[in-house]
Design a protein around this motif. Structure first.
Motif, PDB file in Angstrom:
ATOM      1  N   TRP A 141       6.186   1.988  31.202  1.00 48.72           N
ATOM      2  CA  TRP A 141       5.279   2.530  32.220  1.00 48.72           C
ATOM      3  C   TRP A 141       4.741   3.887  31.784  1.00 48.72           C
ATOM      4  O   TRP A 141       5.439   4.658  31.130  1.00 48.72           O
ATOM      5  CB  TRP A 141       6.020   2.747  33.538  1.00 48.72           C
ATOM      6  CG  TRP A 141       6.355   1.523  34.313  1.00 48.72           C
ATOM      7  CD1 TRP A 141       7.521   0.811  34.245  1.00 48.72           C
ATOM      8  CD2 TRP A 141       5.550   0.865  35.307  1.00 48.72           C
ATOM      9  NE1 TRP A 141       7.484  -0.246  35.127  1.00 48.72           N
ATOM     10  CE2 TRP A 141       6.294  -0.235  35.793  1.00 48.72           C
ATOM     11  CE3 TRP A 141       4.277   1.105  35.824  1.00 48.72           C
ATOM     12  CZ2 TRP A 141       5.793  -1.094  36.774  1.00 48.72           C
ATOM     13  CZ3 TRP A 141       3.791   0.249  36.802  1.00 48.72           C
ATOM     14  CH2 TRP A 141       4.539  -0.837  37.264  1.00 48.72           C
ATOM     15  N   LEU A 149       0.398   0.581  32.095  1.00 43.56           N
ATOM     16  CA  LEU A 149       1.542   0.091  31.328  1.00 43.56           C
ATOM     17  C   LEU A 149       1.097  -0.183  29.904  1.00 43.56           C
ATOM     18  O   LEU A 149      -0.088  -0.418  29.646  1.00 43.56           O
ATOM     19  CB  LEU A 149       2.076  -1.226  31.912  1.00 43.56           C
ATOM     20  CG  LEU A 149       2.360  -1.341  33.397  1.00 43.56           C
ATOM     21  CD1 LEU A 149       1.218  -2.061  34.093  1.00 43.56           C
ATOM     22  CD2 LEU A 149       3.635  -2.129  33.627  1.00 43.56           C
ATOM     23  N   CYS A 152       8.544  -4.017  36.518  1.00 44.61           N
ATOM     24  CA  CYS A 152       7.761  -4.830  35.597  1.00 44.61           C
ATOM     25  C   CYS A 152       8.702  -5.531  34.630  1.00 44.61           C
ATOM     26  O   CYS A 152       9.659  -4.917  34.138  1.00 44.61           O
ATOM     27  CB  CYS A 152       6.753  -3.989  34.824  1.00 44.61           C
ATOM     28  SG  CYS A 152       5.707  -4.981  33.733  1.00 44.61           S
ATOM     29  N   LYS A 157       2.289   6.021  37.001  1.00 46.33           N
ATOM     30  CA  LYS A 157       2.790   4.912  37.832  1.00 46.33           C
ATOM     31  C   LYS A 157       1.800   3.764  37.941  1.00 46.33           C
ATOM     32  O   LYS A 157       1.983   2.859  38.744  1.00 46.33           O
ATOM     33  CB  LYS A 157       3.156   5.384  39.261  1.00 46.33           C
ATOM     34  CG  LYS A 157       3.888   6.698  39.351  1.00 46.33           C
ATOM     35  CD  LYS A 157       4.021   7.121  40.811  1.00 46.33           C
ATOM     36  CE  LYS A 157       4.467   8.543  40.968  1.00 46.33           C
ATOM     37  NZ  LYS A 157       3.434   9.537  40.906  1.00 46.33           N
ATOM     38  N   ARG A 158       0.731   3.798  37.179  1.00 43.72           N
ATOM     39  CA  ARG A 158      -0.305   2.782  37.303  1.00 43.72           C
ATOM     40  C   ARG A 158      -0.498   1.986  36.003  1.00 43.72           C
ATOM     41  O   ARG A 158      -0.635   0.770  36.030  1.00 43.72           O
ATOM     42  CB  ARG A 158      -1.620   3.464  37.700  1.00 43.72           C
ATOM     43  CG  ARG A 158      -2.792   2.504  37.746  1.00 43.72           C
ATOM     44  CD  ARG A 158      -4.003   3.125  38.404  1.00 43.72           C
ATOM     45  NE  ARG A 158      -5.090   2.169  38.472  1.00 43.72           N
ATOM     46  CZ  ARG A 158      -6.077   2.225  39.334  1.00 43.72           C
ATOM     47  NH1 ARG A 158      -6.116   3.203  40.225  1.00 43.72           N
ATOM     48  NH2 ARG A 158      -7.041   1.319  39.336  1.00 43.72           N
ATOM     49  N   ILE A 162       4.686  -8.043  37.562  1.00 43.68           N
ATOM     50  CA  ILE A 162       5.022  -6.863  38.375  1.00 43.68           C
ATOM     51  C   ILE A 162       5.562  -7.368  39.700  1.00 43.68           C
ATOM     52  O   ILE A 162       4.922  -8.149  40.397  1.00 43.68           O
ATOM     53  CB  ILE A 162       3.786  -5.961  38.572  1.00 43.68           C
ATOM     54  CG1 ILE A 162       3.313  -5.414  37.211  1.00 43.68           C
ATOM     55  CG2 ILE A 162       4.116  -4.811  39.517  1.00 43.68           C
ATOM     56  CD1 ILE A 162       2.045  -4.588  37.258  1.00 43.68           C
ATOM     57  N   SER A 221       9.182   1.177  37.864  1.00 38.17           N
ATOM     58  CA  SER A 221       8.088   2.154  37.766  1.00 38.17           C
ATOM     59  C   SER A 221       8.605   3.556  38.075  1.00 38.17           C
ATOM     60  O   SER A 221       9.623   3.717  38.758  1.00 38.17           O
ATOM     61  CB  SER A 221       6.962   1.791  38.734  1.00 38.17           C
ATOM     62  OG  SER A 221       7.426   1.862  40.067  1.00 38.17           O
TER      63      SER A 221
END
Length: 354
Positions: free
Chosen positions: A72, A79, A342, A76-77, A352, A335
Motif C-alpha cells: 500500500w 497500491l 488487500c 491509503k488509496r 480488496i 491498508s
C-alpha cells in the motif's frame, strides 16, 4: 585445515559442536523457566469477538501471471503489485484504474514496496537486483529509463522495504543475507548474516526510529536485527518448516511468522519467547503470508489452499475464513488506515476486502 588452525589443544570441531548444542539446550531451559502463562489463558476473561462481515469490494485484474507481492501507499488509496509476468503495476484502489505499468527485465518480480513519500516504488526478483523507479503523473513517460539499480545480491531478491525515508532500502535474498542500501548512491551501508538458508521475508519495526527489523527464512529461523550494528539480537526457531512471512505487531513489541508447517506463531520480544500458535487440525496447507489489523486484535493469514483465515490474536481462535481467490494467496496487507485488506494471489488478481 583452515577451520582447524584456531583450535586449542584437546579441541576438535566435533567437541565444539557438542559444546554449542549444550549451550543451546541451557538457553532453552532458561527460557522455559520464564514460560509462566500462555496468551490465551491471560485472555480468558476478555469478551469474544462478534462475527465479522468482511467481503470482497474490489477485484484488480491486469496481471497475466501469478501476483507475487503487493504494498500500500501511505495515501491509503494507491497500491503497487508485482507479478511473474515481469510487470509492476500501480493501481488506484478506489477507481480500479492502472496509473502506471513498469516492465521489469526479468520475470518473477518477487518483491515490491512503496516509498514513504509515495513518489517511488522499489522492486526486485530473480535478476538478483532491486531497482527504484520514480513515479510521475505522466502516463506516457518511460519509467524504466529513470530507474536506479540500488541493491545487488548474489541470489534472488525475496523482499524489499524502505526504511522511514526514501533514502534507504532494506532487502533480503536467497543468498542467505539481508542488506541495507543507500538509494542515491547504491552503496551498501550494512549487511546482515545469520541465516543458514534463503531469507524469504523481512519486516521493519513500526517505531519512528525503526532501528530493528525481523527476517524469516528456509532455515526455519526468525531473526531480529539491529540495523545500526548489523548484529542479530534475538533468534527464534520454533517452526518445523520454511518461514514464508514475518510481520511486526502494531506496537513493535511482538511479531508473527507464517510457515509451510501450516502454523502462524506469535512471539513477544520482551518475554523473548513464543506466546501463541494459530493452527487447526483441518488446516493442512502452508501459511504463506500474515498481517495484523490496525488495533492488533485480528491476524490475517493467507494460505496455500486459496483461503484467508482471520484469527483472534488474544484468544487464539479462528473468527472467520475469507473465500474468493482461486489459487494460493501470496500476500495480505492491511491498508495504512486499517479500513481495508488487500490480498494478492497466484490466480493473477488482487482483491480488496472491507
Amino acid at each position: 585445515m583452515m577451520a582447524c588452525q584456531g583450535l586449542q589443544s584437546g579441541e576438535s570441531v566435533a567437541s565444539l559442536k557438542r559444546e554449542c548444542d549444550n549451550l543451546k539446550k541451557k538457553l532453552e531451559q532458561e527460557r522455559g523457566k520464564l514460560n509462566d502463562v500462555e496468551l490465551h489463558q491471560l485472555a480468558e476473561k476478555i469478551e469474544v469477538l462478534g462475527s465479522l462481515s468482511i467481503k470482497t469490494r474490489r477485484v484488480l485484474k491486469g496481471h497475466v501471471n501469478k501476483v507475487l507481492c503487493m504494498d500500500w501507499c501511505k495515501d491509503k488509496r494507491r497500491l503497487v503489485s508485482s507479478s511473474q509476468d515481469g510487470k509492476v503495476i500501480i493501481w488506484d484502489g478506489f477507481t480500479l484504474n492502472k496509473e502506471n505499468a513498469i516492465s521489469v527485465p526479468c520475470t518473477w518480480v518477487m518483491a515490491c514496496a512503496y516509498a514513504p513519500s509515495g513518489c517511488a516504488v522499489a522492486c526486485g526478483g530473480l535478476d538478483n537486483k532491486c531497482c527504484v523507479y520514480p513515479l510521475s503523473m505522466d502516463k506516457n513517460e518511460n519509467l524504466s529509463a529513470k530507474k536506479k539499480a540500488v541493491a545487488l545480491h548474489t541470489n534472488y531478491v525475496s523482499a524489499c522495504a524502505f526504511t522511514n525515508s526514501d533514502n534507504q532500502l532494506l532487502t533480503s535474498s536467497g543468498d542467505g543475507s539481508c542488506a541495507l542500501w543507500d538509494v542515491e548512491s547504491g552503496q551498501l551501508l550494512q549487511s546482515f548474516h545469520g541465516h543458514s538458508g534463503d531469507v524469504l521475508s523481512l519486516d521493519l519495526a513500526p517505531s519512528e526510529t525503526g532501528n530493528t527489523f525481523v527476517s524469516g527464512g528456509c532455515d526455519k529461523k526468525a531473526n531480529v536485527w539491529d540495523m545500526r550494528s548489523g548484529q542479530n539480537i534475538q533468534s527464534f526457531e520454533n517452526h518445523e518448516s520454511d518461514i514464508n512471512c514475518v510481520k511486526y505487531y502494531p506496537s513493535g513489541d511482538a511479531f508473527a511468522s507464517a510457515s509451510d508447517d501450516a502454523t502462524i506463531r506469535f512471539y513477544d520480544l520482551r518475554a523473548d519467547r513464543e506466546v501463541a500458535v494459530y493452527q487447526k487440525d483441518n488446516i493442512i496447507f502452508g501459511a504463506s503470508t500474515v498481517d495484523f489489523s490496525l488495533s492488533g486484535r485480528l491476524l490475517f493469514g493467507g494460505y496455500n489452499d486459496y483461503t484467508i483465515n482471520v484469527w483472534d490474536v488474544l484468544k487464539g481462535t479462528r473468527t472467520s475464513v475469507l473465500f474468493g481467490h482461486e489459487n494460493r494467496v501470496s500476500r495480505v496487507r492491511v491498508s495504512p488506515d486499517g479500513t481495508a485488506l488487500c490480498s494478492a494471489s497466484w490466480d493473477h488478481t488482487l482483491r480488496i476486502w472491507a
